[in-house]
Design an enzyme around this catalytic site. Sequence first.
Site, PDB file in Angstrom:
ATOM      1  N   ARG A  28      77.089  64.299  35.165  1.00  5.06           N
ATOM      2  CA  ARG A  28      78.253  65.061  35.642  1.00  5.06           C
ATOM      3  C   ARG A  28      77.907  66.541  35.906  1.00  5.06           C
ATOM      4  O   ARG A  28      78.731  67.415  35.669  1.00  5.06           O
ATOM      5  CB  ARG A  28      79.415  64.992  34.652  1.00  5.06           C
ATOM      6  CG  ARG A  28      80.018  63.614  34.494  1.00  5.06           C
ATOM      7  CD  ARG A  28      80.974  63.321  35.651  1.00  5.06           C
ATOM      8  NE  ARG A  28      81.651  62.050  35.472  1.00  5.06           N
ATOM      9  CZ  ARG A  28      82.870  61.924  34.959  1.00  5.06           C
ATOM     10  NH1 ARG A  28      83.566  62.962  34.614  1.00  5.06           N
ATOM     11  NH2 ARG A  28      83.406  60.740  34.827  1.00  5.06           N
ATOM     12  N   ARG A  32      83.959  70.030  37.029  1.00  4.51           N
ATOM     13  CA  ARG A  32      84.956  71.085  36.826  1.00  4.51           C
ATOM     14  C   ARG A  32      84.513  72.279  36.013  1.00  4.51           C
ATOM     15  O   ARG A  32      85.187  73.301  36.015  1.00  4.51           O
ATOM     16  CB  ARG A  32      86.214  70.471  36.189  1.00  4.51           C
ATOM     17  CG  ARG A  32      87.054  69.709  37.194  1.00  4.51           C
ATOM     18  CD  ARG A  32      88.035  68.828  36.494  1.00  4.51           C
ATOM     19  NE  ARG A  32      87.306  67.830  35.735  1.00  4.51           N
ATOM     20  CZ  ARG A  32      87.860  66.910  34.952  1.00  4.51           C
ATOM     21  NH1 ARG A  32      89.158  66.889  34.787  1.00  4.51           N
ATOM     22  NH2 ARG A  32      87.118  66.027  34.314  1.00  4.51           N
ATOM     23  N   ARG A  41      87.120  71.537  45.376  1.00  2.00           N
ATOM     24  CA  ARG A  41      88.089  70.455  45.212  1.00  2.00           C
ATOM     25  C   ARG A  41      89.477  70.904  45.683  1.00  2.00           C
ATOM     26  O   ARG A  41      90.209  70.139  46.294  1.00  2.00           O
ATOM     27  CB  ARG A  41      88.143  69.993  43.767  1.00  2.00           C
ATOM     28  CG  ARG A  41      88.854  68.643  43.649  1.00  2.00           C
ATOM     29  CD  ARG A  41      89.144  68.273  42.236  1.00  2.00           C
ATOM     30  NE  ARG A  41      89.902  69.320  41.574  1.00  2.00           N
ATOM     31  CZ  ARG A  41      90.352  69.254  40.344  1.00  2.00           C
ATOM     32  NH1 ARG A  41      90.090  68.204  39.613  1.00  2.00           N
ATOM     33  NH2 ARG A  41      91.045  70.242  39.818  1.00  2.00           N
ATOM     34  N   ASP A  78      81.920  58.554  42.798  1.00  2.00           N
ATOM     35  CA  ASP A  78      82.462  58.037  41.545  1.00  2.00           C
ATOM     36  C   ASP A  78      82.141  56.552  41.437  1.00  2.00           C
ATOM     37  O   ASP A  78      81.979  55.878  42.455  1.00  2.00           O
ATOM     38  CB  ASP A  78      83.973  58.251  41.469  1.00  2.00           C
ATOM     39  CG  ASP A  78      84.444  58.137  40.028  1.00  2.00           C
ATOM     40  OD1 ASP A  78      84.327  59.132  39.288  1.00  2.00           O
ATOM     41  OD2 ASP A  78      84.896  57.047  39.626  1.00  2.00           O
ATOM     42  N   TYR A 155      88.237  48.918  34.220  1.00  2.00           N
ATOM     43  CA  TYR A 155      89.198  49.749  34.967  1.00  2.00           C
ATOM     44  C   TYR A 155      90.108  48.891  35.847  1.00  2.00           C
ATOM     45  O   TYR A 155      91.294  49.169  36.001  1.00  2.00           O
ATOM     46  CB  TYR A 155      88.465  50.792  35.817  1.00  2.00           C
ATOM     47  CG  TYR A 155      87.891  51.918  34.996  1.00  2.00           C
ATOM     48  CD1 TYR A 155      88.695  52.972  34.568  1.00  2.00           C
ATOM     49  CD2 TYR A 155      86.548  51.935  34.624  1.00  2.00           C
ATOM     50  CE1 TYR A 155      88.182  54.005  33.795  1.00  2.00           C
ATOM     51  CE2 TYR A 155      86.024  52.961  33.851  1.00  2.00           C
ATOM     52  CZ  TYR A 155      86.845  53.991  33.434  1.00  2.00           C
ATOM     53  OH  TYR A 155      86.340  55.002  32.666  1.00  2.00           O
TER      54      TYR A 155
HETATM   55  O1  CP3 Z   1      77.156  63.297  37.745  1.00  2.00           O
HETATM   56  C1  CP3 Z   1      77.579  63.837  38.794  1.00  2.00           C
HETATM   57  O2  CP3 Z   1      77.609  65.057  38.970  1.00  2.00           O
HETATM   58  C2  CP3 Z   1      77.937  62.915  39.950  1.00  2.00           C
HETATM   59  C3  CP3 Z   1      79.288  62.549  40.068  1.00  2.00           C
HETATM   60  C4  CP3 Z   1      79.973  61.547  39.137  1.00  2.00           C
HETATM   61  C5  CP3 Z   1      81.378  61.594  38.947  1.00  2.00           C
HETATM   62  N1  CP3 Z   1      81.730  60.494  38.237  1.00  2.00           N
HETATM   63  C6  CP3 Z   1      82.262  62.621  39.480  1.00  2.00           C
HETATM   64  C7  CP3 Z   1      83.590  62.800  38.887  1.00  2.00           C
HETATM   65  C8  CP3 Z   1      79.494  60.423  38.459  1.00  2.00           C
HETATM   66  C9  CP3 Z   1      78.065  59.944  38.289  1.00  2.00           C
HETATM   67  C10 CP3 Z   1      80.619  59.760  37.910  1.00  2.00           C
HETATM   68  C11 CP3 Z   1      80.525  58.494  37.159  1.00  2.00           C
HETATM   69  C12 CP3 Z   1      81.721  57.987  36.463  1.00  2.00           C
HETATM   70  N2  CP3 Z   1      83.027  58.013  36.884  1.00  2.00           N
HETATM   71  C13 CP3 Z   1      81.677  57.261  35.246  1.00  2.00           C
HETATM   72  C14 CP3 Z   1      80.421  56.896  34.495  1.00  2.00           C
HETATM   73  C15 CP3 Z   1      79.855  58.034  33.756  1.00  2.00           C
HETATM   74  C16 CP3 Z   1      80.641  58.429  32.519  1.00  2.00           C
HETATM   75  O3  CP3 Z   1      81.153  59.545  32.519  1.00  2.00           O
HETATM   76  O4  CP3 Z   1      80.702  57.615  31.605  1.00  2.00           O
HETATM   77  C17 CP3 Z   1      82.996  56.913  34.916  1.00  2.00           C
HETATM   78  C18 CP3 Z   1      83.436  56.147  33.685  1.00  2.00           C
HETATM   79  C19 CP3 Z   1      83.841  57.379  35.969  1.00  2.00           C
HETATM   80  C20 CP3 Z   1      85.301  57.186  36.091  1.00  2.00           C
HETATM   81  C21 CP3 Z   1      86.008  58.465  36.133  1.00  2.00           C
HETATM   82  N3  CP3 Z   1      85.979  59.351  37.183  1.00  2.00           N
HETATM   83  C22 CP3 Z   1      86.840  59.007  35.126  1.00  2.00           C
HETATM   84  C23 CP3 Z   1      87.138  58.347  33.790  1.00  2.00           C
HETATM   85  C24 CP3 Z   1      87.304  60.223  35.612  1.00  2.00           C
HETATM   86  C25 CP3 Z   1      88.304  61.114  34.978  1.00  2.00           C
HETATM   87  C26 CP3 Z   1      87.752  61.768  33.779  1.00  2.00           C
HETATM   88  C27 CP3 Z   1      87.486  63.195  34.097  1.00  2.00           C
HETATM   89  O5  CP3 Z   1      86.395  63.652  33.804  1.00  2.00           O
HETATM   90  O6  CP3 Z   1      88.422  63.792  34.649  1.00  2.00           O
HETATM   91  C28 CP3 Z   1      86.710  60.451  36.877  1.00  2.00           C
HETATM   92  C29 CP3 Z   1      86.895  61.616  37.756  1.00  2.00           C
HETATM   93  C30 CP3 Z   1      85.656  62.374  38.124  1.00  2.00           C
HETATM   94  N4  CP3 Z   1      84.493  61.811  38.563  1.00  2.00           N
HETATM   95  C31 CP3 Z   1      85.515  63.791  38.170  1.00  2.00           C
HETATM   96  C32 CP3 Z   1      84.231  64.067  38.643  1.00  2.00           C
HETATM   97  C33 CP3 Z   1      83.611  65.397  38.942  1.00  2.00           C
HETATM   98  C34 CP3 Z   1      86.589  64.788  37.833  1.00  2.00           C
HETATM   99  C35 CP3 Z   1      87.562  64.770  38.964  1.00  2.00           C
HETATM  100  C36 CP3 Z   1      88.197  66.110  39.214  1.00  2.00           C
HETATM  101  O7  CP3 Z   1      87.591  66.911  39.935  1.00  2.00           O
HETATM  102  O8  CP3 Z   1      89.285  66.294  38.707  1.00  2.00           O
END
Ligand code: CP3
Length: 359
Positions: A28, A32, A41, A78, A155
């Site tokens: 990640r 944010r 964003r 994602d 999910y």
């Molecule tokens: O690593 C990176 O920089 C690449 C981008 C990336 C995102 N999600 C961007 C994201 C990657 C590799 C993921 C994988 C992901 N997404 C996983 C597996 C990794 C882990 O964290 O266990 C999972 C379970 C998800 C599902 C997901 N997407 C959730 C549960 C959420 C909300 C939680 C949160 O952090 O808000 C997201 C949203 C998400 N994916 C964001 C980002 C940058 C935040 C969205 C925003 O900008 O509000």
Amino acid sequence: MNSPLKNDLYLRALLRQPTDRTPLWVMRQAGRYLPEYRELRDQAGSFMNLCSNPELACEATMQPIRRFGLDAAILFSDILTIPDAMGLGLYFAEGEGPRFEHVIDSAEDVARLSSVDPWESLRYVMDAVSLIRRTLDGAVPLIGFSGSPWTLATYMVEGGSSKNFAKIKNMIYGDPQTAHQLLDKLADSVCAYLNAQIESGAQAVQIFDTWGGVLAPEMFREFSLAYLAKIVAGLHRSHAGQRIPVVLFCKGCNAHLEALADTGCDALGVDWTISLREARSRVGERVALQGNLDPATLLTNPGVIEHQVKATLESYGHGTGHVFNLGHGITPDVPPEHMTVLLDSVRRFSPAWHDANGQ
Ligand code: CP3
């Protein structure tokens, strides 16, 4: 044609080839905690707009590379793009995490789902991958990724994030056949999706099994591991003359490290609840390891971060085969300066763990 890599430490470490220091990227790393990400964003209007526009996804990928100079870039996207492409309608409700308009409730719902053709409904991801490769211009390798079938299924059946996984567990215990049909379709889709990313220019791929750790051991083997192994066996392991390493990150799955190493992957991501020393002694020479600093460390102060980096490097010990990372994703409340401390510490202290031949 894409340029040759200027920094290939990450790929070399995954393949357990000699390096003169330990490479670092952070799960990640685009997100944010970066003010420039929050601005991007806002401009995009939503997270999904950011993912589905190749120019914006490329910009989000590049932000942490430009700011910190990490050793690998990861596609900005994602894991939930696959269920979205299957027609479930992904959206992000403010403060609630991911949600789906349609959930999988029954055997009929599963029967109606079709596997995804990544070149059709996920073309925007492939366009982002090619654009990012051109933009990186060989600076560092690009990582592609997907969720594991099991994690995606949680999910899709729960309709979003879950605390107790009641619905999906009800399915695997009560109607395993339907669960297997769903996981089969997901495994085919994940495999095709990752192969398309590889063809588009991803130089390594990582599969996130974020929720593998909620399963009882036998259930993990049947409903997650079996599908991970099937995907690993179906991936294109080289492209344009280069080997494409495959990394499995299964959170909370320390009990299964040996079995995960036996899938034929190149590396395992490990969370912070096991020492790298123990993980390494259990997997031996079979795979490289990625991890595993507790993400909470980045909320403390430079002295603590430096100390914990040293401890993590020492725990892995001498030699190649270690990619430094957190044990899970960086959280939105981390001060960006603390990433700089992490990076500087890994650069300063890791060469001591590699000898003159880079072993
Ligand atoms: O690593 C990176 O920089 C690449 C981008 C990336 C995102 N999600 C961007 C994201 C990657 C590799 C993921 C994988 C992901 N997404 C996983 C597996 C990794 C882990 O964290 O266990 C999972 C379970 C998800 C599902 C997901 N997407 C959730 C549960 C959420 C909300 C939680 C949160 O952090 O808000 C997201 C949203 C998400 N994916 C964001 C980002 C940058 C935040 C969205 C925003 O900008 O509000």
